[in-house]
Design a protein around this motif. Structure first.
Motif, PDB file in Angstrom:
ATOM      1  N   ASP A  96      53.436 -46.927  76.022  1.00 56.73           N
ATOM      2  CA  ASP A  96      52.212 -47.162  76.768  1.00 56.73           C
ATOM      3  C   ASP A  96      51.050 -47.595  75.889  1.00 56.73           C
ATOM      4  O   ASP A  96      49.893 -47.429  76.272  1.00 56.73           O
ATOM      5  CB  ASP A  96      51.823 -45.889  77.533  1.00 56.73           C
ATOM      6  N   THR A  97      51.323 -48.152  74.721  1.00 55.51           N
ATOM      7  CA  THR A  97      50.236 -48.614  73.853  1.00 55.51           C
ATOM      8  C   THR A  97      50.550 -49.998  73.288  1.00 55.51           C
ATOM      9  O   THR A  97      51.703 -50.388  73.166  1.00 55.51           O
ATOM     10  CB  THR A  97      49.971 -47.649  72.676  1.00 55.51           C
ATOM     11  N   PHE A  98      49.475 -50.701  72.964  1.00 57.12           N
ATOM     12  CA  PHE A  98      49.608 -52.024  72.364  1.00 57.12           C
ATOM     13  C   PHE A  98      48.416 -52.262  71.455  1.00 57.12           C
ATOM     14  O   PHE A  98      47.399 -51.574  71.533  1.00 57.12           O
ATOM     15  CB  PHE A  98      49.695 -53.123  73.434  1.00 57.12           C
ATOM     16  N   GLU A  99      48.562 -53.261  70.579  1.00 56.70           N
ATOM     17  CA  GLU A  99      47.510 -53.562  69.618  1.00 56.70           C
ATOM     18  C   GLU A  99      47.143 -55.037  69.689  1.00 56.70           C
ATOM     19  O   GLU A  99      48.013 -55.911  69.667  1.00 56.70           O
ATOM     20  CB  GLU A  99      47.980 -53.227  68.204  1.00 56.70           C
ATOM     21  N   ILE A 100      45.828 -55.284  69.780  1.00 53.08           N
ATOM     22  CA  ILE A 100      45.302 -56.644  69.746  1.00 53.08           C
ATOM     23  C   ILE A 100      44.621 -56.824  68.401  1.00 53.08           C
ATOM     24  O   ILE A 100      43.810 -55.989  67.995  1.00 53.08           O
ATOM     25  CB  ILE A 100      44.270 -56.883  70.871  1.00 53.08           C
ATOM     26  N   ASN A 101      44.948 -57.902  67.710  1.00 54.95           N
ATOM     27  CA  ASN A 101      44.270 -58.245  66.467  1.00 54.95           C
ATOM     28  C   ASN A 101      44.527 -59.722  66.193  1.00 54.95           C
ATOM     29  O   ASN A 101      45.441 -60.083  65.470  1.00 54.95           O
ATOM     30  CB  ASN A 101      44.747 -57.383  65.299  1.00 54.95           C
ATOM     31  N   GLU A 102      43.722 -60.572  66.822  1.00 48.80           N
ATOM     32  CA  GLU A 102      43.917 -61.992  66.607  1.00 48.80           C
ATOM     33  C   GLU A 102      42.622 -62.774  66.770  1.00 48.80           C
ATOM     34  O   GLU A 102      41.709 -62.347  67.459  1.00 48.80           O
ATOM     35  CB  GLU A 102      45.017 -62.566  67.490  1.00 48.80           C
ATOM     36  N   LYS A 103      42.586 -63.907  66.097  1.00 46.97           N
ATOM     37  CA  LYS A 103      41.458 -64.819  66.161  1.00 46.97           C
ATOM     38  C   LYS A 103      41.730 -65.784  67.308  1.00 46.97           C
ATOM     39  O   LYS A 103      42.825 -66.330  67.403  1.00 46.97           O
ATOM     40  CB  LYS A 103      41.316 -65.565  64.840  1.00 46.97           C
ATOM     41  N   VAL A 104      40.726 -65.987  68.169  1.00 40.38           N
ATOM     42  CA  VAL A 104      40.926 -66.729  69.400  1.00 40.38           C
ATOM     43  C   VAL A 104      39.895 -67.855  69.514  1.00 40.38           C
ATOM     44  O   VAL A 104      38.709 -67.639  69.271  1.00 40.38           O
ATOM     45  CB  VAL A 104      40.774 -65.784  70.619  1.00 40.38           C
ATOM     46  N   ASP A 105      40.364 -69.032  69.916  1.00 41.88           N
ATOM     47  CA  ASP A 105      39.468 -70.122  70.285  1.00 41.88           C
ATOM     48  C   ASP A 105      39.128 -69.931  71.757  1.00 41.88           C
ATOM     49  O   ASP A 105      39.996 -70.058  72.616  1.00 41.88           O
ATOM     50  CB  ASP A 105      40.130 -71.481  70.069  1.00 41.88           C
ATOM     51  N   VAL A 106      37.870 -69.621  72.021  1.00 44.93           N
ATOM     52  CA  VAL A 106      37.428 -69.299  73.372  1.00 44.93           C
ATOM     53  C   VAL A 106      37.045 -70.576  74.103  1.00 44.93           C
ATOM     54  O   VAL A 106      36.311 -71.413  73.578  1.00 44.93           O
ATOM     55  CB  VAL A 106      36.217 -68.334  73.331  1.00 44.93           C
ATOM     56  N   THR A 107      37.548 -70.726  75.320  1.00 40.73           N
ATOM     57  CA  THR A 107      37.146 -71.815  76.189  1.00 40.73           C
ATOM     58  C   THR A 107      36.041 -71.278  77.087  1.00 40.73           C
ATOM     59  O   THR A 107      36.202 -70.226  77.701  1.00 40.73           O
ATOM     60  CB  THR A 107      38.335 -72.277  77.069  1.00 40.73           C
ATOM     61  N   GLN A 108      34.903 -72.007  77.148  1.00 47.22           N
ATOM     62  CA  GLN A 108      33.792 -71.540  77.968  1.00 47.22           C
ATOM     63  C   GLN A 108      33.090 -72.719  78.632  1.00 47.22           C
ATOM     64  O   GLN A 108      33.168 -73.838  78.152  1.00 47.22           O
ATOM     65  CB  GLN A 108      32.821 -70.707  77.149  1.00 47.22           C
ATOM     66  N   ASN A 109      32.405 -72.414  79.743  1.00 40.10           N
ATOM     67  CA  ASN A 109      31.753 -73.479  80.503  1.00 40.10           C
ATOM     68  C   ASN A 109      30.328 -73.776  80.021  1.00 40.10           C
ATOM     69  O   ASN A 109      29.703 -74.707  80.505  1.00 40.10           O
ATOM     70  CB  ASN A 109      31.746 -73.153  81.995  1.00 40.10           C
TER      71      ASN A 109
END
Length: 159
Positions: A96-109
């Motif tokens: 029931d656990t997970f880990e987020i650790n990443e660099k993301v290119d965000v799409t935005q309006n």
């Protein structure tokens, strides 16, 4: 002669022993987290709807399409801001656990390009109403726009 027969039996039993033990297959924790989760936050004149569409294609790895729709109110006007954070390498670390650790290119309006590092450890629980939810303190950092690092506690309820 008895000793020789005994020795032969010991050698024969040792040779017949099954040394091949099948390793237990690795459990796929990711499949239990798949689904659509949503939450709403209100902070300092900004109302945001957060939506996670969680899928999996690889064992113990999640893909999360994170969409954040915000209404920013300033005196005299209101702006709608939509941001999409494609998370493609989220690791399911336990049932029931997970880990987020990443660099993301965000799409935005609005605005220009945005690059953010998202990190946090999420956990799936069942709330008092019996609805599965994901609790996470999500850290937004290293923004390419020069914004300050932000931590936000979110409780995503499964739809």
């Amino acid at each position: 002669m008895k000793k020789l027969i005994f020795c032969c039996l010991v050698v024969l039993m040792g040779a017949c022993k099954d040394d091949k033990k099948d390793p237990e297959p690795e459990v796929d924790y990711a499949k239990d987290l798949v689904g659509v989760y949503e939450t709403t936050t209100v902070e300092a004149g900004v109302s945001s709807n957060h939506k996670w569409e969680v899928t999996t294609e690889v064992k113990n790895q999640l893909n999360i399409k994170y969409t954040k729709n915000s209404k920013v109110s300033v005196p005299g006007s209101t702006f709608d801001v939509t941001q999409e954070f494609p998370l493609v390498a989220v690791k399911a670390t336990a049932q029931d656990t997970f880990e987020i650790n990443e660099k993301v290119d965000v799409t935005q309006n609005v605005g220009g390009a945005l690059n953010v590092r998202l990190s946090g450890i999420g956990s799936r629980v069942v709330n008092g109403s019996g609805v599965p939810q994901i609790n996470i303190t999500l850290k937004f950092s290293e923004s390419s726009a020069g914004a300050a690092n932000v931590e936000q506690y979110l409780e995503f309820k499964k739809k």
